[in-house]
Design an enzyme around this catalytic site. Structure first.
Site: not given
Ligand SMILES: [Zn+2]
Length: 269
Positions: A80, A110, A142, A78
């Site tokens: 975002d 992340d 996400e 993802h």
């Molecule tokens: Zn994540």
């Protein structure tokens, strides 16, 4: 345009803010990240499809593919990040900072950083030896609504044989994951004065019956299903929030409860 170096891609991804938040004033478009990725993917010979999410708001998915046909390997992540709390950061969250052999930045792990690893690894592959397609999927939203993933599920032609999702797992490969469902149950009854119960329908009393059934289901799930790969091996059901009524002397007209459920893979009930 040659592909930038690994560290330059990493820096550019972190320098492109792409915060997702439920609050509108914190929420940003992820377009800048998608455009960076699409340019780099094209440099590596990928064909790119940029798909705007339904409902607009400047959120986009990117699906890039190199090679023909179905099957192959998909590398997914993802674009975002969550919002950040300024007071808890020692560095600029949008500037990739190296310290003690670690890289710091919002989304470094992340998980925007994943795309720098993926693109750098692909740049070192010999395209002529590639026998099956490679796909790169970069989704939006996400961290909040999963709208990007939900939209890509509707894609008419997406059938990779394998998929690697670059979420951080402390360097331990994770090959299965519980599902997640969060939903609300609203009971609408009929309000009235507490002195005459027959004239109303008490939503809290009905919710009591709903809760009894849910507690039964919760126990059933716990005893019927188990996968030992998970630390909590059974499906969980949590009653997280409840609100109903307004006054002790009124029959409650409406009661709402929020629940969260985490089923096991292949769960059918
Ligand atoms: Zn994540």
């Amino acid at each position: 345009m040659p592909l930038p170096s690994f560290i330059s891609m990493y820096q550019q991804l972190i320098a492109a803010p792409s915060i997702s938040a439920i609050e509108d004033n914190l929420c940003m478009s992820n377009k800048n990240v998608i455009e960076l990725l699409a340019n780099w993917c094209e440099t590596l010979g990928f064909t790119c499809e940029i798909i705007e999410l339904e409902g607009g708001k400047g959120r986009f998915n990117l699906l890039a593919k190199r090679g023909e046909g179905d099957g192959g390997l998909m590398l997914a992540g993802h674009t975002d990040t969550v919002p950040f709390d300024d007071s808890r950061w020692n560095h600029n969250p949008f500037k990739l900072t190296e310290l003690d052999n670690k890289l710091y930045g919002l989304g470094s792990i992340d998980m925007k950083g994943f795309f720098a690893f993926v693109l750098h690894a692909i740049s070192e592959l010999d395209e002529k030896q590639q026998t099956q397609p490679i796909l790169i999927l970069a989704t939006a939203d996400e961290e909040t609504t999963m709208a990007g993933a939900q939209q890509i599920c509707k894609h008419p032609n997406l059938k990779p044989a394998r998929c690697i999702i670059g979420e951080p797992t402390d360097m331990t490969p994770v090959f299965m994951h519980k599902g997640h469902m969060s939903t609300a149950i609203r009971v609408v009854g009929r309000s009235g004065h507490s002195s005459d119960p027959e004239r109303g329908l008490n939503a809290i009393e009905v919710m009591h019956k709903v809760i009894t059934k849910l507690m039964f289901l919760k126990e059933q799930l716990k005893h019927k299903y188990s996968i030992n790969h998970f630390e909590i091996p059974y499906p969980t059901l949590n009653l997280g929030n409840i609100h109903g009524g307004d006054n002790a002397n009124r029959i409650c007209g409406c009661c709402e409860m929020h629940i969260d459920m985490r089923p096991l893979p292949n769960y059918k009930h």
